[in-house]
Design an enzyme around this catalytic site. Structure first.
Site, PDB file in Angstrom:
ATOM      1  N   THR A   1       0.822  -1.371   0.136  1.00 10.88           N
ATOM      2  CA  THR A   1       0.139  -0.040   0.105  1.00 10.88           C
ATOM      3  C   THR A   1       0.850   1.345   0.009  1.00 10.88           C
ATOM      4  O   THR A   1       1.613   1.342   0.851  1.00 10.88           O
ATOM      5  CB  THR A   1      -0.895   0.064   1.349  1.00 10.88           C
ATOM      6  OG1 THR A   1      -1.717  -1.132   1.432  1.00 10.88           O
ATOM      7  CG2 THR A   1      -1.848   1.196   1.121  1.00 10.88           C
TER       8      THR A   1
ATOM      9  N   LYS B   1      -7.828   1.325  -3.123  1.00  5.37           N
ATOM     10  CA  LYS B   1      -7.271   1.128  -1.746  1.00  5.37           C
ATOM     11  C   LYS B   1      -7.547   2.200  -0.708  1.00  5.37           C
ATOM     12  O   LYS B   1      -8.296   1.708   0.419  1.00  5.37           O
ATOM     13  CB  LYS B   1      -5.922   0.452  -1.673  1.00  5.37           C
ATOM     14  CG  LYS B   1      -5.286   0.259  -0.420  1.00  5.37           C
ATOM     15  CD  LYS B   1      -5.626  -1.112   0.184  1.00  5.37           C
ATOM     16  CE  LYS B   1      -5.036  -1.151   1.670  1.00  5.37           C
ATOM     17  NZ  LYS B   1      -5.521  -2.498   2.322  1.00  5.37           N
TER      18      LYS B   1
ATOM     19  N   LYS C   1      -1.795   4.851   8.536  1.00  8.52           N
ATOM     20  CA  LYS C   1      -0.487   4.987   7.461  1.00  8.52           C
ATOM     21  C   LYS C   1      -1.874   5.174   6.370  1.00  8.52           C
ATOM     22  O   LYS C   1      -1.602   5.984   5.380  1.00  8.52           O
ATOM     23  CB  LYS C   1      -0.006   3.767   7.342  1.00  8.52           C
ATOM     24  CG  LYS C   1       0.975   3.546   5.981  1.00  8.52           C
ATOM     25  CD  LYS C   1       1.374   2.315   5.741  1.00  8.52           C
ATOM     26  CE  LYS C   1       1.614   2.125   4.194  1.00  8.52           C
ATOM     27  NZ  LYS C   1       2.182   0.988   3.673  1.00  8.52           N
TER      28      LYS C   1
END
Ligand code: NAD
Length: 290
Positions: A87, A162, A237
């Site tokens: 990611t 995402k 994050k």
């Protein structure tokens, strides 16, 4: 298939193990983690990439991805695919895809959802950005490591999907936790709260599949002392990436912004580090208005 696998941590190791179990020839590189059984260790990232038809990376962040990509792209065979499953920020994903294209290498950004459990079970969902040609080449590997792969569009689309998904997740988890804490103070039984909301318009994955209240709903990290699961710092994050992306395209995301701030405070100064992201519920329980 000959596969290079770079980054064999909590996620990468079980993913690589599943590829080996399916009969693929996997060469790995990680400067810190041990090689999983059946993975041949290389002495560098370039070494793991040289002979590979597909190079998979599973790394902590965009900066490390850029450094690894700069090393492996010149070593890769023309026509091979560099498939990043980490990611990372959309910009890094697009930059790596551009470098790969210039060198005659195909590239995909293919971040995953499903966590360590999904990686071990081979039930991840892949959200994939890049060309249809690259997607088709890697699809058999997605089928081994996961249960679903969605081709979302050109380079960067996988990362975009995402972070949008996880921005919704962060916001709905906070909304679910604050509503439980309010319900407590109003004297509403938690089980009744779940029975109503999980079948009404307040339902979400956070409530229905990952209920943050211990002993209520399906088994979740709340039933295990809020041990992760999906750690609060990983949620932070992803929320930060969503805000970085929103900034770059001038998108107004007030709920995402507030969720980022709340998780930042939780992780940095309220003991949330190392806790599951649903531990927002005990946080709200302790708090008062104002
Ligand atoms: P991790 O820290 O366990 O693994 C990352 C690995 O990369 C480490 O073993 C590290 O040694 C290695 N690494 C660092 N620099 C390297 C380099 N230059 N060359 C080769 N290897 C290097 O992290 P993780 O939990 O496996 O997560 C990996 C990625 O997956 C992250 O981007 C994370 O956001 C994403 N992700 C994680 C989860 C989860 O639940 N853990 C879920 C979805 C997505």
């Amino acid at each position: 298939m000959k596969i290079g696998f770079i980054g064999l941590g909590n996620m990468g190791a079980p993913m690589a193990r599943n590829l080996v179990a399916a009969g693929h020839d996997v060469t790995g590189y990680d400067p810190h983690a041990p090689m999983p059984d059946g993975v041949i260790g290389a002495i560098s990232a370039a070494g793991a990439a040289r002979e590979a038809e597909v190079v998979i990376t599973m790394l902590p962040n965009g900066e490390i991805l850029r450094a690894v990509a700069a090393e492996v792209i010149p070593a890769m065979r023309k026509g091979a695919v560099l498939c990043d499953c980490s990611t990372v920020d959309v910009e890094s994903a697009r930059a790596v895809a551009g470098q790969a294209a210039a060198a005659g290498i195909l590239a995909l950004d293919a971040p995953v959802s499903g966590g360590v459990g999904g990686a071990a079970a081979g039930t991840l969902t892949f959200m994939v950005g890049g060309s249809a040609e690259a997607f088709e080449k890697v699809r058999p590997l997605f089928d081994i490591m996961g249960q679903k792969a969605v081709h979302c569009g050109p380079a960067g689309s996988g990362q975009a999907a995402k972070i949008c998904n996880n921005m919704i997740l962060g916001v709905t988890m906070i909304a679910t936790c604050e509503a439980f804490a309010l319900a407590d103070k109003l004297g509403l039984d938690r089980q009744k709260m779940f029975d109503v909301v999980s079948t009404s318009s307040g339902q979400s994955w956070s409530m229905n599949a990952y209920c943050p209240a211990p002993g209520v709903g399906p088994k979740s990290p709340a039933d295990n002392g809020y041990r992760p699961g999906f750690a609060a710092e990983l949620m932070l994050k992803d929320l930060r990436l969503s805000q970085q992306a929103a900034e770059s395209v001038d998108a107004d995301t007030p709920m995402g912004q507030l969720a980022t701030l709340l998780y930042q405070t939780f992780v940095e100064s309220e003991g949330g580090r190392g806790m599951d992201f649903s531990a927002m519920l005990p946080r709200f329980e302790k708090r008062h208005r104002g």
